[in-house]
Design a protein around this motif. Structure first.
Motif, mmCIF file in Angstrom:
data_model
loop_
_atom_site.group_PDB
_atom_site.id
_atom_site.type_symbol
_atom_site.label_atom_id
_atom_site.label_comp_id
_atom_site.label_asym_id
_atom_site.label_seq_id
_atom_site.Cartn_x
_atom_site.Cartn_y
_atom_site.Cartn_z
ATOM 1 N N GLN A 210 -90.482 -46.193 -17.532
ATOM 2 C CA GLN A 210 -91.709 -47.140 -16.738
ATOM 3 C C GLN A 210 -90.778 -47.669 -15.848
ATOM 4 O OE1 GLN A 210 -94.314 -48.701 -17.930
ATOM 5 N NE2 GLN A 210 -93.560 -49.790 -19.553
ATOM 6 N N GLU B 41 -88.936 -52.803 -25.116
ATOM 7 C CA GLU B 41 -89.587 -53.290 -24.410
ATOM 8 C C GLU B 41 -90.630 -54.521 -23.702
ATOM 9 O OE1 GLU B 41 -91.381 -51.627 -20.493
ATOM 10 O OE2 GLU B 41 -90.036 -50.995 -22.043
ATOM 11 N N SER C 72 -97.771 -53.121 -20.478
ATOM 12 C CA SER C 72 -96.441 -53.093 -20.277
ATOM 13 C C SER C 72 -96.910 -52.250 -22.134
ATOM 14 C CB SER C 72 -95.346 -53.583 -20.475
ATOM 15 O OG SER C 72 -95.386 -54.324 -21.911
ATOM 16 N N GLY D 136 -95.376 -53.549 -16.988
ATOM 17 C CA GLY D 136 -95.694 -51.944 -16.593
ATOM 18 C C GLY D 136 -96.944 -51.649 -15.883
ATOM 19 N N ALA E 191 -96.564 -42.623 -20.920
ATOM 20 C CA ALA E 191 -95.204 -42.435 -20.167
ATOM 21 C C ALA E 191 -94.729 -41.543 -21.710
ATOM 22 C CB ALA E 191 -94.058 -43.065 -19.957
ATOM 23 N N THR F 279 -95.790 -45.871 -13.500
ATOM 24 C CA THR F 279 -94.817 -45.267 -14.210
ATOM 25 C C THR F 279 -95.136 -43.200 -14.105
ATOM 26 O OG1 THR F 279 -94.996 -46.726 -15.385
ATOM 27 C CG2 THR F 279 -94.697 -44.745 -16.699
ATOM 28 N N SER G 30 -98.588 -48.289 -20.850
ATOM 29 C CA SER G 30 -97.833 -47.378 -19.981
ATOM 30 C C SER G 30 -96.902 -46.945 -20.542
ATOM 31 C CB SER G 30 -98.023 -48.729 -19.098
ATOM 32 O OG SER G 30 -96.906 -47.834 -17.924
ATOM 33 N N ALA G 31 -96.122 -47.827 -21.274
ATOM 34 C CA ALA G 31 -94.850 -46.938 -22.188
ATOM 35 C C ALA G 31 -96.005 -46.090 -22.487
ATOM 36 C CB ALA G 31 -94.432 -48.142 -22.870
ATOM 37 N N SER H 202 -88.650 -48.172 -22.768
ATOM 38 C CA SER H 202 -89.425 -46.763 -21.768
ATOM 39 C C SER H 202 -88.513 -46.396 -21.096
ATOM 40 C CB SER H 202 -90.779 -47.271 -21.686
ATOM 41 O OG SER H 202 -91.514 -46.209 -20.971
ATOM 42 N N SER I 134 -87.065 -51.698 -15.419
ATOM 43 C CA SER I 134 -86.050 -50.303 -15.946
ATOM 44 C C SER I 134 -84.393 -49.661 -16.624
ATOM 45 C CB SER I 134 -85.794 -49.531 -13.932
ATOM 46 O OG SER I 134 -86.766 -49.412 -14.300
ATOM 47 N N HIS J 12 -90.827 -44.648 -26.722
ATOM 48 C CA HIS J 12 -90.481 -46.201 -26.568
ATOM 49 C C HIS J 12 -89.998 -46.869 -28.101
ATOM 50 C CE1 HIS J 12 -94.363 -46.789 -26.989
ATOM 51 N NE2 HIS J 12 -94.139 -48.307 -27.247
#
Length: 600
Positions: free
Chosen positions: A67, A279, A259, A300, A266, A305, A262-263, A64, A59, A274
């Protein structure tokens, strides 16, 4: 105070949102962290350590805004295989090395490249991982005893079948209660973590009504310490590095993919954007530090998230708070966590597997019945029955082969002539016939990238199609967006072979990339800069001035408007007229437009 970057526009009132979302995600993360660690073949506390350390660092340092990092289900089969083959201590070293690889990937700005991994490959291995996770929890759900865990799916299924007679009804009852709570609670209130409620409620029932009849974390792994372990540096040697470089690369690649996926999720939920390279660097640093505290590789976490965003997170601070919350709970309640039944945790991982299986996307791709369906199935089956590395490699290779095949299929070579009935006499293939063609000028339209997958087909087609008596060959390359070394090589062979026969090659409409490539390789000079034209009409003007007029006399084909005059006028006079006015024979009569408007 004015904030910038991912904290831009941050105000004090947003802190309350981050506190609430961080608290909720932290509570959700505790049972998941323990469950992922156990499924990966290590003690549950190592999952908690990972949630704390990696969660805070990802974080703070990632790219992100929302994330949440930590141990995830995607890592389970990889980490379990490493633990079986190399042991827990070397898993920590592999995780540390993976962190180095991730940092290097970010520094080299490779974040964007991960996006080019075909969707059928990611869906295939993700669904395969889901099957492995789900099947791996059957034994704990049923309370089977005496089982030996294996690296491969088939052996684990055989192990379950062999020990099915050891089923524990109390474990089944505990697991069913946990599963019921897990499914019902979110329907009652979406912000209440069903996994934690399920663990607590089923654990209390097991402890009160059938104590000692169900395996717990304490009976299987010992008590969970209520403190973080002391910092310990990995024992790196050159031999260990060579031994673990392949597992570390796999961890890094999967961690990077997960990751960034996931970003992207988000970004879609919040409208933010992001930084993929940052990242990767943040993920790398987190994975370098986490093993120093005994933690396993992290990445991630899409579900956490999403939970973070849905509960109002306003900045990366919510992820930091989630790690702090887990740390506080570890310090205060670790002894109670040791009493959690293993059967209570099995449904949590089963639900995670079900949610991550991408079943809808899997079915959607299968229904297309295309090459993507084959890539999906191959990647999925190899993930389940062999190992993830083999599956991804095979999926990528197959995807590349199919892509090359598709690009080769769209490559077209067509002989064309101008259609006088159309405005500006556009070039069309239907104008070419045995009775309507030019013996001296051949015009071909090339469509599609001229690369290694299509270059040989292009050369063979041109060699077979161009008549030996052709004096001028016009290649229309306006629909060739890309040229590689193989395409350039085959094109150069065609140019040189045609020149050896006394002919001339003219190129029209060449796009920037192919033109720049031809310039770098020197083929532009071989062809001749004066043999490149913007429009096909200009090339035809040039070609008509180079015709053998004696061959034009009496020619019956009439491929061009000028043919009527050229076949009737004495060759000396025709040369003078063409040289003086280009295509003025028809323009003077008002039958052709002037200038570059004649584009063909």
């Amino acid at each position: 105070m004015k904030w910038s970057g991912r904290f831009e526009g941050y105000r004090l009132h947003m802190l309350r949102k981050d506190l609430v979302s961080g608290l909720i995600v932290g509570i959700v993360a505790i049972p998941l962290g323990m469950a992922f660690a156990i499924a990966s073949g290590v003690k549950p506390q190592f999952g908690i350590y990972t949630t704390i350390v990696a969660g805070i660092l990802i974080s703070l340092l990632g790219g992100s805004k929302f994330q949440i990092g930590g141990p995830t289900g995607a890592f389970i089969p990889i980490l379990f295989a490493i633990v079986l083959q190399y042991g827990y201590e070397k898993l920590l070293i592999a995780g540390f090395m993976a962190g180095i690889f991730l940092v290097l990937m970010g520094l080299l700005r490779l974040g964007a490249l991960i996006r080019y991994i075909p969707r059928p490959v990611t869906v295939g291995f993700t669904s395969g991982i889901a099957v492995i996770i789900f099947s791996g929890q059957i034994g704990s759900f049923l309370g089977l005893t005496g089982m030996e865990r294996h690296e491969d799916f088939a052996s684990n299924m055989k192990e379950i079948a062999t020990h099915l007679h050891t089923i524990n009804p109390w474990s089944v009852l505990t697991a069913l209660l946990s599963l019921a709570v897990l499914l019902i609670v979110p329907r009652i209130h979406s912000k209440i973590p069903g996994s934690l409620v399920g663990l607590i409620l089923s654990g209390i029932v097991a402890a009160v009504f059938f104590s000692g009849k169900v395996a717990t974390i304490s009976s299987a792994y010992g008590d969970i310490p209520s403190v973080l372990p002391a910092l310990q540096l990995p024992q790196l040697t050159w031999g260990t590095v060579k031994e673990l470089i392949a597992p570390a690369l796999v961890i890094a690649l999967l961690g990077g993919i997960e990751s960034l996926l996931s970003a992207v999720v988000a970004d879609g939920m919040t409208g933010s954007r992001h930084n993929s390279n940052r990242e990767l660097i943040g993920q790398g640093i987190a994975n370098m530090v986490t093993p120093l505290f005994g933690g396993i590789p992290a990445t991630g976490a899409i579900a956490r998230t999403a939970t973070n965003i849905k509960n109002g997170a306003a900045s990366p601070l919510s992820g930091v708070i989630h790690g702090v919350v887990v740390l506080c709970i570890l310090l205060a309640f670790a002894p109670y966590a040791s009493l959690i039944p293993l059967a209570s945790m099995a449904p949590i991982l089963m639900v995670v597997a079900w949610n991550m299986s991408e079943r809808k996307e899997f079915i959607h791709v299968l229904k297309t019945k295309t090459g993507d369906s084959l890539v999906l199935l191959v990647t999925f089956l190899l993930t389940v029955f062999t190992e993830l590395t083999t599956a991804v490699e095979a999926g990528l290779v197959l995807a590349v082969i199919l892509f090359v095949k598709r690009m080769s299929d769209v490559h077209k070579v067509a002989k064309v002539l101008p259609d006088p009935a159309m405005k500006h006499e556009k070039m069309r293939d239907y104008m070419v016939s045995d009775k309507h063609d030019c013996p001296q000028i051949s015009i071909y339209t090339i469509e599609g990238p001229l690369f290694f997958g299509a270059a040989a087909i292009f050369e063979k087609t041109m060699t077979d199609a161009v008549p030996e008596h052709t004096k001028l060959l016009v290649l229309r390359l306006g629909k060739v967006p890309f040229l590689d070394s193989t395409g350039e090589y085959n094109l150069s062979r065609l140019v040189k072979r045609f020149a050896d026969l006394g002919g001339t090659v003219l190129l029209t409409g060449v796009q920037p990339q192919p033109r720049a490539y031809l310039r770098r390789t020197g083929l532009e000079a071989v062809v001749g800069a004066d043999h490149f034209f913007e429009h096909t009409g200009e090339a035809i003007d040039y070609a008509l001035g180079k015709l053998d007029r004696d061959r034009c006399l009496g020619c019956p084909y009439r491929a061009f408007r000028e043919c009527e005059a050229l076949s009737a006028v004495p060759p000396v006079q025709a040369r003078e007229e063409i040289a003086a006015s280009g295509r003025s024979l028809k323009r003077a009569a008002g039958k052709l437009p002037d200038g570059p408007g004649v584009t063909y």
